[in-house]
Design a protein around this motif. Structure first.
Motif, PDB file in Angstrom:
ATOM      1  N   SER A  19      -5.600   3.260   4.233  1.00 58.46           N
ATOM      2  CA  SER A  19      -5.584   4.423   3.347  1.00 58.46           C
ATOM      3  C   SER A  19      -4.793   5.590   3.926  1.00 58.46           C
TER       4      SER A  19
ATOM      5  N   PHE B 219       0.831  -1.203   0.000  1.00 56.56           N
ATOM      6  CA  PHE B 219       0.000   0.000   0.000  1.00 56.56           C
ATOM      7  C   PHE B 219       0.869   1.258   0.000  1.00 56.56           C
TER       8      PHE B 219
ATOM      9  N   ALA C 137      -9.524  -0.786   6.755  1.00 59.00           N
ATOM     10  CA  ALA C 137      -9.345  -0.174   5.437  1.00 59.00           C
ATOM     11  C   ALA C 137      -8.991   1.300   5.581  1.00 59.00           C
ATOM     12  N   SER C 138      -9.625   1.945   6.549  1.00 64.23           N
ATOM     13  CA  SER C 138      -9.327   3.366   6.773  1.00 64.23           C
ATOM     14  C   SER C 138      -7.877   3.540   7.229  1.00 64.23           C
TER      15      SER C 138
ATOM     16  N   GLN D 266      -4.655   7.009  -5.278  1.00 61.86           N
ATOM     17  CA  GLN D 266      -5.552   7.727  -4.375  1.00 61.86           C
ATOM     18  C   GLN D 266      -5.898   6.829  -3.177  1.00 61.86           C
ATOM     19  N   ARG D 267      -6.232   7.495  -2.069  1.00 61.97           N
ATOM     20  CA  ARG D 267      -6.573   6.729  -0.877  1.00 61.97           C
ATOM     21  C   ARG D 267      -7.848   5.904  -1.113  1.00 61.97           C
ATOM     22  N   THR D 268      -8.752   6.431  -1.932  1.00 61.92           N
ATOM     23  CA  THR D 268      -9.967   5.663  -2.222  1.00 61.92           C
ATOM     24  C   THR D 268      -9.642   4.361  -2.951  1.00 61.92           C
ATOM     25  N   HIS D 269      -8.547   4.382  -3.733  1.00 61.93           N
ATOM     26  CA  HIS D 269      -8.145   3.171  -4.435  1.00 61.93           C
ATOM     27  C   HIS D 269      -7.716   2.090  -3.439  1.00 61.93           C
ATOM     28  N   VAL D 270      -6.998   2.511  -2.397  1.00 62.65           N
ATOM     29  CA  VAL D 270      -6.584   1.564  -1.351  1.00 62.65           C
ATOM     30  C   VAL D 270      -7.808   1.007  -0.629  1.00 62.65           C
ATOM     31  N   LEU D 271      -8.763   1.882  -0.356  1.00 61.15           N
ATOM     32  CA  LEU D 271      -9.994   1.431   0.296  1.00 61.15           C
ATOM     33  C   LEU D 271     -10.699   0.374  -0.565  1.00 61.15           C
ATOM     34  N   GLN D 272     -10.752   0.622  -1.867  1.00 60.54           N
ATOM     35  CA  GLN D 272     -11.399  -0.329  -2.772  1.00 60.54           C
ATOM     36  C   GLN D 272     -10.704  -1.677  -2.758  1.00 60.54           C
TER      37      GLN D 272
ATOM     38  N   LEU E  62       0.731   4.188  -2.792  1.00 63.93           N
ATOM     39  CA  LEU E  62       0.499   5.602  -2.439  1.00 63.93           C
ATOM     40  C   LEU E  62       1.654   6.475  -2.913  1.00 63.93           C
TER      41      LEU E  62
END
Length: 812
Positions: A802, A722, A798-799, A731-737, A726
């Motif tokens: 990110s 991760f 997940a948070s 994007q952080r949303t990509h990591v969340l996904q 990054l």
């Protein structure tokens, strides 16, 4: 031995270094084992080994079945009992009777339940007395008055004599007669829930009918016993036709001693046991997930230990030691939890739905079951990760050096399968809990057809050899009602011999004047005073209600409910017709019938329906006749008051004493709202809803913890990945996904499997819960709840993923 202690110390240190993991695993096991042990204890005590009596598996009740749901006891006279004892299929039989008695000779008389037993009963039942002795044949010789002796029930001895062990030989006065105390019953000897046990006088009387309990000879089944005894029952029916259903349309059958309990409560208990087994499976799955995830995080450690000479057996032993330590600790805490929860479950059981002889405790078989279960689960979910991780690819892991890897494909597949299984079982439990709660709410809000608020039912027994004539008993009941009406705060009273709703009435066949006789014309007969209807707020729809003068003279009148009018008089012309009750007979002193009661009764009115067959079943045809037509050895007075009725109980009791100081109100007085909540179906639905709901909630928590643990370990293992993403501009949303996507398949598969299981098992579930688990709203609601909890369990790690600092991540 030294190496084992080393493994144990190392395991304790490892678990202390990861307290979150250790506590979660122990908590998961403790919940599963504790709940399973407690419910299994109840099942074992009530359904497997409830009775302390000698050879209970060969004891049986005599029953007359008129339909699959309608059976009554085949009560016999004394000569018939003696004849039954000679049957080639019967080893022995005893006979019983019950009367309410009053303890006299003290400032405050006390109502007690007197159980009269034939002198062979204590030997038959085979339970030694706690102190002294039980009844013996010399206490009651056939044809002679019994000896004035009494055996105290255990609870009565505790309550009345403060558990005095020297009470044997003392005197107890019952209804002004002195009895010598010869014994104190064993705590588990609770036949008929007697407070006192006295010898029964055996005569040649053919009028009185009594319960008879039998024990079959060894090797004779219930079916064979039924076939052997049936000719005798047919003979008895010819001798005493008034003791049997009119027309003889019944089937004789022997019922096992505990058969009623198995039919009424067995399904509920097995359903709850199935629920806790699912909870245990979810807890074990949780620990498996934790151990697998933790083991994947220890790949580097295991590789180094192998590199410096550790054998595969040593690695397996080490990891098994940790798993067994966890399971043993969880089992120990689970048993402690079982002790605490067992008392709670016992309080929720319907009071009269199981034998009071049952000793519900954590006995040796249950404890053995828990210990074996704990050891097996420890080995199972300790051996699996141990075998997987005891042969690490040393070169691959050491070359990976300082970076974390996501784990093998097989490890991921195993985790996904475990998560999917947890989700499926949790959804099944949630759907079952939703159905049971829906069913309980239906019971709670069932339309009653009457107003139970501020009404209580006061039971008043008539003692033996008192008020033996119709005139005397009618006058006594009338005096009781008038005296109780004078109590300040009482607004209205009514006599209700057998008509206290929501389950009331004497179900019997009736005949209609001018119509063909049909034995299937069943009606619930209620003996009441004219004030019964205004006391309960039951409206009159047509015709009239008899008045007090007609009631005092016992005129042959009847009022029917709306259901009966529609069923038997579809043209709306019920008023003016007449009916007859063939089973209404004069049987002194138990039942004193007014002149004309055995003939035709004129229908003079119709009242609205009210509950008469419980809170769940449809309302049955119901007829109300003046209580003076049939004066029993027992009556109830309904008291409506302007204040909480139970606060008037002492004043009501004083008024009863003022009429006759030797007569007492019964010991267990309830208001009608308590009467409703005391119904077996109400308590049974409440038990299922409460425990099923609790188990489902615990399963939801365990599933959330398991999912959270897997996602957290996944994030920890992919920290460097991760960080690189990054650092390269993701994007952080990509990591969340990515994190959410890693659980989508397992959660989705679990939801689909859970819905399929729920639909497949719906028939079984709905049989023991009033609601339906495949109700679309329930399925949708529990699915949304489970998805929400799963999303939260994934969102927290997940948070964190990110928010990883790329620099810190690359340093790993």
């Amino acid at each position: 031995m030294k190496s084992i202690f080393q493994d144990l110390r190392f395991s304790i240190r490892q678990l202390l270094k990861s307290p979150g993991f250790a506590l979660t695993a122990i908590f998961s096991l403790a919940l599963g084992i504790g709940a399973t042990t407690a419910v299994f204890s109840v099942v074992h005590a009530i359904l497997v080994d409830p009775y302390p009596y000698a050879k209970p598996e060969r004891m049986a009740h005599l029953r007359l079945e008129q339909s699959p749901t309608d059976n009554r006891g085949a009560n016999l006279s004394f000569p018939q009992w003696q004849q039954l004892r000679k049957s080639p299929a019967v080893e022995d039989a005893f006979i019983t009777d019950n009367w309410s008695l009053t303890v006299t000779g003290h400032d405050l008389p006390e109502d007690v339940n007197g159980s009269f037993l034939s002198s062979n009963a204590f030997n038959f039942l085979g339970v030694p007395a706690l102190y002294g002795r039980g009844l013996i044949p010399a206490d009651a010789i056939d044809g002679q008055d019994p000896q004035p002796v009494v055996v105290l029930g255990y609870k009565f001895w505790q309550r009345h004599f403060n558990s005095d062990p020297t009470v044997v030989g003392h005197t107890l006065q019952l209804v002004r007669k002195n009895y010598t105390i010869v014994g104190v019953a064993n705590p588990r000897f609770t036949w008929d829930d007697g407070d006192v046990y006295l010898p029964l006088k055996i005569t040649q009387d053919q009028v009185a009918e009594h319960y008879v309990g039998i024990r079959l000879k060894p090797g004779i089944s219930l079916k064979a016993g039924t076939e052997a005894i049936a000719p005798l029952i047919e003979q008895f029916q010819k001798e005493t036709p008034k003791h049997f259903p009119t027309g003889g349309h019944y089937k004789f059958r022997l019922y096992g001693l505990n058969e009623d309990t198995v039919q009424n409560l067995g399904g509920t208990l097995y359903l709850l046991f199935s629920a806790v087994v699912l909870l245990l499976a979810i807890g074990c799955g949780n620990v498996s997930i934790l151990l697998l995830a933790r083991g994947a995080g220890r790949r580097h450690e295991l590789a180094l230990r192998v590199a410096i000479g550790a054998t595969r057996g040593r690695l397996i032993r080490q990891m098994l030691t940790e798993a067994v330590l966890l399971s043993a600790t969880g089992a120990a805490l689970g048993i402690l939890l079982a002790y605490r929860s067992l008392a709670f479950i016992i309080k929720q059981l319907p009071e009269y739905s199981f034998p009071h002889e049952a000793a519900i405790r954590l006995d040796i078989p249950v404890l053995a079951f828990s210990v074996v279960l704990a050891l097996l689960t420890g080995v199972l979910f300790g051996l699996w990760p141990a075998l997987q991780l005891s042969r690490p690819n040393i070169g691959e892991i050491i070359q990976s050096g300082s970076r974390k890897v996501a784990g093998s494909l097989s490890g991921k597949a195993t985790n996904n399968a475990l998560i999917a299984t947890q989700i499926a079982l949790t959804l099944l439990l949630l759907a079952g809990a939703g159905a049971s709660i829906q069913g309980f709410l239906k019971i709670m809000h069932a339309p009653l057809g009457y107003d139970p608020h501020n009404v209580m039912s006061v039971g008043i027994p008539v003692h033996e050899n008192t008020y033996p004539t119709w005139e005397a008993r009618s006058t006594y009941f009338n005096q009781l009602q008038k005296k109780i009406s004078e109590v300040p705060g009482v607004t209205m009273t009514a006599i209700s011999t057998n008509a206290t709703p929501p389950a009331n009435g004497w179900e019997t066949a009736v005949q209609f004047l001018g119509k063909p006789t049909n034995d299937d014309q069943k009606v619930r007969i209620n003996f009441v005073s004219p004030n019964y209807f205004p006391v309960l707020g039951v409206p009159r729809l047509q015709g009239r209600i008899w008045d007090e003068t007609e009631n005092l003279h016992g005129l042959p009148l009847v009022v029917i409910n709306e259901t009966m009018a529609k069923l038997y008089f579809p043209n709306g012309d019920a008023v003016g017709h007449a009916l007859k009750i063939p089973d209404l007979h004069d049987a002194p002193p138990y039942n004193l019938v007014a002149p004309g009661a055995e003939g035709w009764l004129q229908i003079i009115g119709i009242v609205a329906d009210k509950r008469d067959d419980g809170l769940r079943k449809p309302i049955l045809p119901e007829a109300f006749i003046p209580y003076t037509l049939s004066l029993r050895m027992w009556t109830q007075i309904l008291v409506r008051s302007s204040v909480p009725p139970l606060t008037l109980l002492h004043a009501v009791g004083s008024q009863v004493i003022s009429v006759d100081p030797d007569q007492q109100i019964s010991g267990n007085i309830q208001d009608l709202e308590q009467w409703i909540t005391g119904q077996q179906e109400y308590q049974q639905e409440h038990l299922v809803a409460l425990l099923f709901g609790a188990f489902a909630l615990l399963a939801l928590i365990l599933a959330a913890v398991g999912l959270y643990s897997v996602v957290s370990y996944t994030v920890a293992q992919r920290t460097n990945e991760f960080g690189i993403r990054l650092a390269l501009g993701a994007q952080r949303t990509h990591v969340l996904q990515i994190v959410f996507a890693s659980t989508t398949v397992s959660v989705g598969t679990g939801l689909a499997a859970g819905v399929a299981l729920t639909l497949a098992l719906n028939k079984l579930l709905s049989h023991w819960a009033e609601g339906s688990s495949h109700d679309p709203l329930i399925l949708l609601l529990v699915t949304v709840v489970l998805c929400t909890v799963a999303a939260i369990a994934c969102a927290l790690p997940a948070s964190r993923a990110s928010l990883i600092d790329p620099v810190e991540a690359l340093r790993h």
